[in-house]
Design a protein around this motif. Structure first.
Motif, PDB file in Angstrom:
ATOM      1  N   TYR A  45       0.817  -1.358  -0.051  1.00 62.16           N
ATOM      2  CA  TYR A  45       0.065  -0.002  -0.007  1.00 62.16           C
ATOM      3  C   TYR A  45       0.818   1.181   0.080  1.00 62.16           C
ATOM      4  O   TYR A  45       0.781   1.867   0.980  1.00 62.16           O
ATOM      5  CB  TYR A  45      -0.910  -0.191   1.203  1.00 62.16           C
ATOM      6  N   TYR A 103      -1.242   6.510   0.061  1.00 57.08           N
ATOM      7  CA  TYR A 103      -2.190   7.038   1.425  1.00 57.08           C
ATOM      8  C   TYR A 103      -3.020   8.105   0.979  1.00 57.08           C
ATOM      9  O   TYR A 103      -2.476   9.035   0.621  1.00 57.08           O
ATOM     10  CB  TYR A 103      -1.286   7.070   2.758  1.00 57.08           C
ATOM     11  N   MET A 158      -7.290   6.313   3.837  1.00 57.63           N
ATOM     12  CA  MET A 158      -7.123   4.827   3.444  1.00 57.63           C
ATOM     13  C   MET A 158      -5.916   4.720   2.787  1.00 57.63           C
ATOM     14  O   MET A 158      -5.120   5.517   2.025  1.00 57.63           O
ATOM     15  CB  MET A 158      -8.307   4.497   2.521  1.00 57.63           C
ATOM     16  N   SER A 159      -5.333   3.299   2.999  1.00 59.26           N
ATOM     17  CA  SER A 159      -4.260   2.975   1.988  1.00 59.26           C
ATOM     18  C   SER A 159      -4.413   2.362   0.956  1.00 59.26           C
ATOM     19  O   SER A 159      -5.598   1.587   0.958  1.00 59.26           O
ATOM     20  CB  SER A 159      -3.310   2.259   2.822  1.00 59.26           C
ATOM     21  N   LEU A 160      -3.721   2.647  -0.038  1.00 59.78           N
ATOM     22  CA  LEU A 160      -4.234   2.118  -1.590  1.00 59.78           C
ATOM     23  C   LEU A 160      -3.281   1.237  -2.068  1.00 59.78           C
ATOM     24  O   LEU A 160      -1.934   1.755  -2.113  1.00 59.78           O
ATOM     25  CB  LEU A 160      -4.862   2.863  -2.552  1.00 59.78           C
ATOM     26  N   THR A 161      -3.502   0.103  -2.878  1.00 62.32           N
ATOM     27  CA  THR A 161      -2.105  -0.553  -3.836  1.00 62.32           C
ATOM     28  C   THR A 161      -2.180   0.413  -5.026  1.00 62.32           C
ATOM     29  O   THR A 161      -3.161   1.330  -5.214  1.00 62.32           O
ATOM     30  CB  THR A 161      -2.698  -1.845  -4.154  1.00 62.32           C
ATOM     31  N   LEU A 171      -9.178   4.403  -8.722  1.00 63.22           N
ATOM     32  CA  LEU A 171      -9.887   5.399  -8.018  1.00 63.22           C
ATOM     33  C   LEU A 171      -9.600   6.787  -8.801  1.00 63.22           C
ATOM     34  O   LEU A 171     -10.677   7.366  -9.184  1.00 63.22           O
ATOM     35  CB  LEU A 171      -9.221   5.660  -6.456  1.00 63.22           C
ATOM     36  N   GLU A 173      -5.166  -0.250  -7.064  1.00 59.65           N
ATOM     37  CA  GLU A 173      -6.603   0.743  -6.259  1.00 59.65           C
ATOM     38  C   GLU A 173      -6.528   2.133  -6.660  1.00 59.65           C
ATOM     39  O   GLU A 173      -7.380   2.814  -7.015  1.00 59.65           O
ATOM     40  CB  GLU A 173      -6.396   0.652  -4.797  1.00 59.65           C
ATOM     41  N   ALA A 174      -5.248   2.730  -6.737  1.00 52.73           N
ATOM     42  CA  ALA A 174      -5.428   4.276  -6.889  1.00 52.73           C
ATOM     43  C   ALA A 174      -5.259   4.509  -8.243  1.00 52.73           C
ATOM     44  O   ALA A 174      -6.071   5.715  -8.354  1.00 52.73           O
ATOM     45  CB  ALA A 174      -3.853   4.709  -6.252  1.00 52.73           C
TER      46      ALA A 174
END
Length: 86
Positions: free
Chosen positions: A36, A39, A49-52, A59, A55-56
């Motif tokens: 992750y 952030y 939230m923390s993101l891979t 998003l 995922e980022a």
């Protein structure tokens, strides 16, 4: 918007909204050992939230499409990214 780089490669990005005044902050740490490295924090409360990386990216893509439907971007987001102290 501001961006800051540290000796470890971490980068911080921040933008404040005018009304209501809210800070949106993103920290990217490519050297982070867990999965992750991104952030995201919105405001001073519980919206964090923390993101891979995947995922980022997802998003970013969903948000860009969604807010494009709201009309012309506001002037406060049309700024240069300049290094600043954290």
């Amino acid at each position: 918007m501001t961006a800051t780089a540290t000796a470890t490669g971490r980068r911080f990005y921040r933008l404040r909204t005018p009304e209501p005044v809210t800070a949106v902050s993103v920290r990217v740490d490519p050297e982070r050992p867990d999965p992750y490295p991104v952030y995201l924090a919105v405001g001073a409360g519980r919206r964090r939230m923390s993101l891979t990386p995947d995922e980022a990216w997802a998003l970013w893509r969903c948000l860009s499409e969604a807010v494009a439907a709201l009309g012309t971007p506001p002037d406060y987001i049309r700024t240069d990214i300049r290094p600043a102290r954290r």
